[in-house]
Every structure is written in C-alpha cells, then in structure tokens.
Design a protein around this motif. Structure first.
Motif, PDB file in Angstrom:
ATOM      1  N   VAL A  45       0.849  -1.187   0.000  1.00 36.57           N
ATOM      2  CA  VAL A  45       0.000   0.000   0.000  1.00 36.57           C
ATOM      3  C   VAL A  45       0.886   1.240   0.000  1.00 36.57           C
ATOM      4  O   VAL A  45       2.112   1.152   0.076  1.00 36.57           O
ATOM      5  CB  VAL A  45      -0.937   0.024   1.236  1.00 36.57           C
ATOM      6  CG1 VAL A  45      -1.854  -1.189   1.240  1.00 36.57           C
ATOM      7  CG2 VAL A  45      -0.131   0.093   2.545  1.00 36.57           C
ATOM      8  N   SER A  46       0.272   2.411  -0.076  1.00 33.41           N
ATOM      9  CA  SER A  46       1.020   3.658  -0.002  1.00 33.41           C
ATOM     10  C   SER A  46       1.483   3.915   1.431  1.00 33.41           C
ATOM     11  O   SER A  46       0.956   3.326   2.397  1.00 33.41           O
ATOM     12  CB  SER A  46       0.163   4.833  -0.460  1.00 33.41           C
ATOM     13  OG  SER A  46      -0.882   5.068   0.482  1.00 33.41           O
ATOM     14  N   ARG A  47       2.441   4.812   1.580  1.00 36.25           N
ATOM     15  CA  ARG A  47       2.890   5.160   2.927  1.00 36.25           C
ATOM     16  C   ARG A  47       1.747   5.758   3.742  1.00 36.25           C
ATOM     17  O   ARG A  47       1.585   5.453   4.929  1.00 36.25           O
ATOM     18  CB  ARG A  47       4.066   6.144   2.853  1.00 36.25           C
ATOM     19  CG  ARG A  47       4.590   6.556   4.223  1.00 36.25           C
ATOM     20  CD  ARG A  47       5.645   7.638   4.116  1.00 36.25           C
ATOM     21  NE  ARG A  47       5.971   8.208   5.411  1.00 36.25           N
ATOM     22  CZ  ARG A  47       6.566   9.392   5.589  1.00 36.25           C
ATOM     23  NH1 ARG A  47       6.914  10.106   4.528  1.00 36.25           N
ATOM     24  NH2 ARG A  47       6.802   9.845   6.801  1.00 36.25           N
ATOM     25  N   GLY A  48       0.942   6.605   3.118  1.00 38.07           N
ATOM     26  CA  GLY A  48      -0.186   7.202   3.828  1.00 38.07           C
ATOM     27  C   GLY A  48      -1.166   6.157   4.326  1.00 38.07           C
ATOM     28  O   GLY A  48      -1.688   6.256   5.450  1.00 38.07           O
ATOM     29  N   ARG A  49      -1.410   5.136   3.507  1.00 36.32           N
ATOM     30  CA  ARG A  49      -2.317   4.062   3.924  1.00 36.32           C
ATOM     31  C   ARG A  49      -1.717   3.268   5.075  1.00 36.32           C
ATOM     32  O   ARG A  49      -2.425   2.896   6.026  1.00 36.32           O
ATOM     33  CB  ARG A  49      -2.604   3.150   2.737  1.00 36.32           C
ATOM     34  CG  ARG A  49      -3.509   1.960   3.043  1.00 36.32           C
ATOM     35  CD  ARG A  49      -4.869   2.381   3.546  1.00 36.32           C
ATOM     36  NE  ARG A  49      -5.738   1.244   3.758  1.00 36.32           N
ATOM     37  CZ  ARG A  49      -6.818   1.269   4.539  1.00 36.32           C
ATOM     38  NH1 ARG A  49      -7.175   2.395   5.155  1.00 36.32           N
ATOM     39  NH2 ARG A  49      -7.564   0.189   4.678  1.00 36.32           N
ATOM     40  N   ALA A  50      -0.402   3.033   5.017  1.00 35.69           N
ATOM     41  CA  ALA A  50       0.261   2.315   6.106  1.00 35.69           C
ATOM     42  C   ALA A  50       0.162   3.099   7.409  1.00 35.69           C
ATOM     43  O   ALA A  50      -0.065   2.526   8.482  1.00 35.69           O
ATOM     44  CB  ALA A  50       1.718   2.049   5.751  1.00 35.69           C
ATOM     45  N   GLN A  51       0.319   4.414   7.322  1.00 38.61           N
ATOM     46  CA  GLN A  51       0.180   5.257   8.514  1.00 38.61           C
ATOM     47  C   GLN A  51      -1.229   5.140   9.092  1.00 38.61           C
ATOM     48  O   GLN A  51      -1.400   5.046  10.316  1.00 38.61           O
ATOM     49  CB  GLN A  51       0.482   6.717   8.158  1.00 38.61           C
ATOM     50  CG  GLN A  51       1.942   7.001   7.836  1.00 38.61           C
ATOM     51  CD  GLN A  51       2.135   8.407   7.290  1.00 38.61           C
ATOM     52  OE1 GLN A  51       1.292   8.934   6.556  1.00 38.61           O
ATOM     53  NE2 GLN A  51       3.251   9.018   7.648  1.00 38.61           N
ATOM     54  N   ALA A  52      -2.225   5.142   8.220  1.00 40.59           N
ATOM     55  CA  ALA A  52      -3.609   5.048   8.678  1.00 40.59           C
ATOM     56  C   ALA A  52      -3.884   3.700   9.335  1.00 40.59           C
ATOM     57  O   ALA A  52      -4.554   3.626  10.384  1.00 40.59           O
ATOM     58  CB  ALA A  52      -4.560   5.266   7.505  1.00 40.59           C
ATOM     59  N   LEU A  53      -3.362   2.633   8.773  1.00 41.99           N
ATOM     60  CA  LEU A  53      -3.567   1.301   9.349  1.00 41.99           C
ATOM     61  C   LEU A  53      -2.915   1.190  10.721  1.00 41.99           C
ATOM     62  O   LEU A  53      -3.462   0.561  11.639  1.00 41.99           O
ATOM     63  CB  LEU A  53      -3.003   0.238   8.405  1.00 41.99           C
ATOM     64  CG  LEU A  53      -3.757   0.079   7.078  1.00 41.99           C
ATOM     65  CD1 LEU A  53      -3.005  -0.869   6.150  1.00 41.99           C
ATOM     66  CD2 LEU A  53      -5.183  -0.443   7.323  1.00 41.99           C
ATOM     67  N   ALA A  54      -1.749   1.819  10.859  1.00 40.76           N
ATOM     68  CA  ALA A  54      -1.088   1.807  12.167  1.00 40.76           C
ATOM     69  C   ALA A  54      -1.860   2.653  13.177  1.00 40.76           C
ATOM     70  O   ALA A  54      -1.982   2.291  14.354  1.00 40.76           O
ATOM     71  CB  ALA A  54       0.343   2.317  12.030  1.00 40.76           C
ATOM     72  N   LEU A  55      -2.400   3.755  12.723  1.00 40.14           N
ATOM     73  CA  LEU A  55      -3.118   4.661  13.609  1.00 40.14           C
ATOM     74  C   LEU A  55      -4.319   3.979  14.264  1.00 40.14           C
ATOM     75  O   LEU A  55      -4.608   4.204  15.456  1.00 40.14           O
ATOM     76  CB  LEU A  55      -3.580   5.890  12.821  1.00 40.14           C
ATOM     77  CG  LEU A  55      -4.241   7.009  13.621  1.00 40.14           C
ATOM     78  CD1 LEU A  55      -3.257   7.623  14.617  1.00 40.14           C
ATOM     79  CD2 LEU A  55      -4.775   8.086  12.679  1.00 40.14           C
ATOM     80  N   VAL A  56      -5.000   3.123  13.515  1.00 42.35           N
ATOM     81  CA  VAL A  56      -6.187   2.461  14.067  1.00 42.35           C
ATOM     82  C   VAL A  56      -5.865   1.082  14.640  1.00 42.35           C
ATOM     83  O   VAL A  56      -6.774   0.354  15.051  1.00 42.35           O
ATOM     84  CB  VAL A  56      -7.293   2.343  12.998  1.00 42.35           C
ATOM     85  CG1 VAL A  56      -7.725   3.721  12.532  1.00 42.35           C
ATOM     86  CG2 VAL A  56      -6.839   1.488  11.818  1.00 42.35           C
ATOM     87  N   GLY A  57      -4.590   0.725  14.667  1.00 42.19           N
ATOM     88  CA  GLY A  57      -4.188  -0.550  15.268  1.00 42.19           C
ATOM     89  C   GLY A  57      -4.635  -1.765  14.496  1.00 42.19           C
ATOM     90  O   GLY A  57      -4.984  -2.789  15.092  1.00 42.19           O
ATOM     91  N   SER A  58      -4.624  -1.655  13.176  1.00 42.90           N
ATOM     92  CA  SER A  58      -5.024  -2.794  12.345  1.00 42.90           C
ATOM     93  C   SER A  58      -4.085  -3.975  12.568  1.00 42.90           C
ATOM     94  O   SER A  58      -2.934  -3.813  12.984  1.00 42.90           O
ATOM     95  CB  SER A  58      -5.009  -2.407  10.862  1.00 42.90           C
ATOM     96  OG  SER A  58      -5.982  -1.428  10.591  1.00 42.90           O
ATOM     97  N   SER A  59      -4.574  -5.153  12.241  1.00 37.01           N
ATOM     98  CA  SER A  59      -3.780  -6.356  12.458  1.00 37.01           C
ATOM     99  C   SER A  59      -2.993  -6.729  11.216  1.00 37.01           C
ATOM    100  O   SER A  59      -3.426  -6.508  10.083  1.00 37.01           O
ATOM    101  CB  SER A  59      -4.685  -7.516  12.868  1.00 37.01           C
ATOM    102  OG  SER A  59      -5.594  -7.810  11.821  1.00 37.01           O
ATOM    103  N   LEU A  60      -1.820  -7.304  11.432  1.00 39.72           N
ATOM    104  CA  LEU A  60      -1.004  -7.867  10.366  1.00 39.72           C
ATOM    105  C   LEU A  60      -1.143  -9.377  10.411  1.00 39.72           C
ATOM    106  O   LEU A  60      -1.353  -9.963  11.477  1.00 39.72           O
ATOM    107  CB  LEU A  60       0.469  -7.483  10.559  1.00 39.72           C
ATOM    108  CG  LEU A  60       0.806  -5.998  10.717  1.00 39.72           C
ATOM    109  CD1 LEU A  60       2.302  -5.838  10.960  1.00 39.72           C
ATOM    110  CD2 LEU A  60       0.376  -5.202   9.493  1.00 39.72           C
ATOM    111  N   SER A  61      -1.018 -10.005   9.262  1.00 42.50           N
ATOM    112  CA  SER A  61      -0.965 -11.460   9.270  1.00 42.50           C
ATOM    113  C   SER A  61       0.356 -11.897   9.887  1.00 42.50           C
ATOM    114  O   SER A  61       1.295 -11.098  10.050  1.00 42.50           O
ATOM    115  CB  SER A  61      -1.081 -11.998   7.847  1.00 42.50           C
ATOM    116  OG  SER A  61       0.104 -11.708   7.112  1.00 42.50           O
ATOM    117  N   VAL A  62       0.452 -13.156  10.232  1.00 44.61           N
ATOM    118  CA  VAL A  62       1.696 -13.680  10.785  1.00 44.61           C
ATOM    119  C   VAL A  62       2.841 -13.467   9.801  1.00 44.61           C
ATOM    120  O   VAL A  62       3.943 -13.049  10.169  1.00 44.61           O
ATOM    121  CB  VAL A  62       1.544 -15.174  11.133  1.00 44.61           C
ATOM    122  CG1 VAL A  62       2.891 -15.763  11.526  1.00 44.61           C
ATOM    123  CG2 VAL A  62       0.526 -15.364  12.249  1.00 44.61           C
ATOM    124  N   ALA A  63       2.578 -13.725   8.522  1.00 45.49           N
ATOM    125  CA  ALA A  63       3.612 -13.570   7.499  1.00 45.49           C
ATOM    126  C   ALA A  63       4.015 -12.109   7.333  1.00 45.49           C
ATOM    127  O   ALA A  63       5.203 -11.792   7.190  1.00 45.49           O
ATOM    128  CB  ALA A  63       3.124 -14.134   6.167  1.00 45.49           C
TER     129      ALA A  63
END
Length: 290
Positions: A45-63
């Motif tokens: 994703v874009s850097r801005g999208r990554a920032q947004a996902l981190a801001l809301v505490g989204s989950s990452l897959s194990v991989a």
C-alpha cells in the motif's frame, strides 16, 4: 477475529513502533519515515495508507509481521532502504535497484537540473557516462523528449539494472550502450550538446560517511584513485572528444572537490562554475567547450 492485546506484535502500530525504535538505535537518519515505507512495502500500500492502518491498530498477518520485522532488522544493519523495497525514487521515475548498482541519491537530481539548463532548445544530443541505474539518462530523456540520449555503462553487474529500467521507463529517445567511458559513442564525436557524469570520486582508502554506501554500494562506483579524480579525468577527455563547440559538461563530485575539478579543465573550457546541492554543499561543476 481474535482480540488483539495492545502490546500484540501483530498490531500494526506496535510493530511499527518496534521497528522505529530499532532503526533509531541503528543510527538510521529518518527512522520513522523508513519504518513506514517498509510497512507500506510489506502491505503493498502507499505510505499514507500504512500510517492510517497503524493509527487504528489494524492487524497484520503472521507472514506480514514476520516480513516487516525481518526488513526492519536489515535496515537497522544499514542495508539501503532501496535494496529492501527494490525501488529508488528519482525525480519523476521509479528505478529498480539492488546489489551491483549504485543507488541514485537525491542530490543527483540537482545534476539533472543543470543538464536541462545546458541543453539547447529543440533537438539535441546528450551522453551520460557511467549511467549506472540510468537515473540521469532516463530522467533527461523523459523530461526532454526532443533530445537523443545515450547512457554508457561498462559494469556487468550494473547493466542488467540499467536495461531493466530503460525497458520499464520506455523512453524511445534513450538507448543504453555497453562500453567504457574513455571510448564511448565514437559515432557522435564532435556533435554532442551535453556530456554528463556522476563518476566514482571517493579517494582510495577513504571510508564513505554513510554505512549504506560503505557496506553495500559497489566499490567500482565509489573509488576513483588516490585523489578520487581519475575517472573525472577520463570524463573530461571524453567530453572534449564528443562535444561540439559550445557544448556543455555537467559532473557530480564530492563536496570538497569543486576547485580540483575546475583545475582539471584546461584552456579548452570556459564558464567553469561549481554549484551547491539542496543541502548547500558543493556538488556539481559545469563548463562549456570553447
């Protein structure tokens, strides 16, 4: 979906904070920027999208969490960010880079500006000596589609990257030639409008300031003899052979080498001047052939 604890390493914000801390400990100049770019790369994703996902505490897959941690460890060991993502952003283009080719630097974008100023209006010819990734040649070709551009590269390790980038960028007015800068493009002798080069210029025995350069950039793209200027001498000699009268030369060099580079230009050159990069350090010298 299972509930995630606030300290769960699979939470994007937790994983990001951990990588930022690791990069800061490793002395990476912009730890948060690099960590966000690595997270964006892992997630596609874009850097801005990554920032947004981190801001809301989204989950990452194990991989994803494992891959992000791995890249963070490698960046903390000062492996270039561009090697980890496979991409170097340069002016208007994205270049594929990796082991064997010099990673283009932001300061070299200033060199392209000087090339564009030296080019005449209308059709013209430019030769980029030691083109490496193709950053200079391909940028000029895209920004001046009326100009014929030749990028010359001899390194068998760099050439696959050069050709890959030329194919991806797809500038029809640019071609890549395998060969040594000393005898490059003989068919254009005396007819070139601008010769440009970012040659090796680190003196033998000197350790580059940045670990990324010292540990990962190819030595052939860094070291230039006892005073660092042996390749520059070859560039000047080739420029004298290729340029038409009034043609321009633009070269990048170390911040303390401007005076020495100007001294290499003999009576055949006029208007020699050294120019700063965006950090205020002397970086580019230009001149015109009489």
């Amino acid at each position: 979906m299972e509930a995630m604890h606030a300290s769960d390493p699979r939470r994007a914000d937790v994983a990001l904070a951990a990588v930022v801390d690791h990069l800061r400990l490793g002395g990476v100049p912009q730890p948060r920027v690099d960590a966000e770019l690595l997270l964006a790369h892992v997630l596609g994703v874009s850097r801005g999208r990554a920032q947004a996902l981190a801001l809301v505490g989204s989950s990452l897959s194990v991989a994803e969490a494992a891959r992000f941690r791995e890249l963070g460890l490698r960046r903390g060991a000062r492996e270039p960010l561009q090697h980890l993502t496979g991409v170097a952003h340069f002016r208007r283009i994205d270049l594929a880079v990796g082991p064997g080719v010099f990673v283009p630097r932001p300061e070299t974008e200033v060199l392209v500006e000087h090339v564009l100023r030296l080019l005449p209006a209308g059709a013209g010819r430019i030769v980029d000596l030691g083109t490496g990734s193709g950053a200079i040649a391909l940028s000029v070709a895209l920004e001046r589609p009326d100009v014929e551009v030749v990028g010359v590269e001899r390194s068998p390790d760099a050439l696959p990257w050069t050709r890959r980038n030329a194919a991806t960028v797809g500038a029809p007015n640019a071609r890549i030639v395998e060969g040594d800068l000393a005898d490059a493009v003989p068919e254009w002798e005396g007819s070139v409008d601008v010769v440009v080069s970012n040659p090796p210029y680190v003196p033998d025995g000197m350790v580059p300031r940045d670990p990324e350069v010292d540990r990962f950039d190819p030595a052939v793209a860094l070291y230039g003899g006892a005073d660092g200027l042996d390749p520059m001498r070859a560039v000047v000699a080739t420029a004298e052979r290729l340029l038409r009268p009034g043609g321009g030369l633009a070269v990048e060099h170390g911040e303390l080498q401007g005076e020495a580079v100007r001294a290499l230009l003999g009576h055949r050159w006029v208007e020699a001047a050294t120019h700063p990069d965006l950090t205020g350090r002397d970086r580019v010298t230009t001149a015109r052939l009489r």
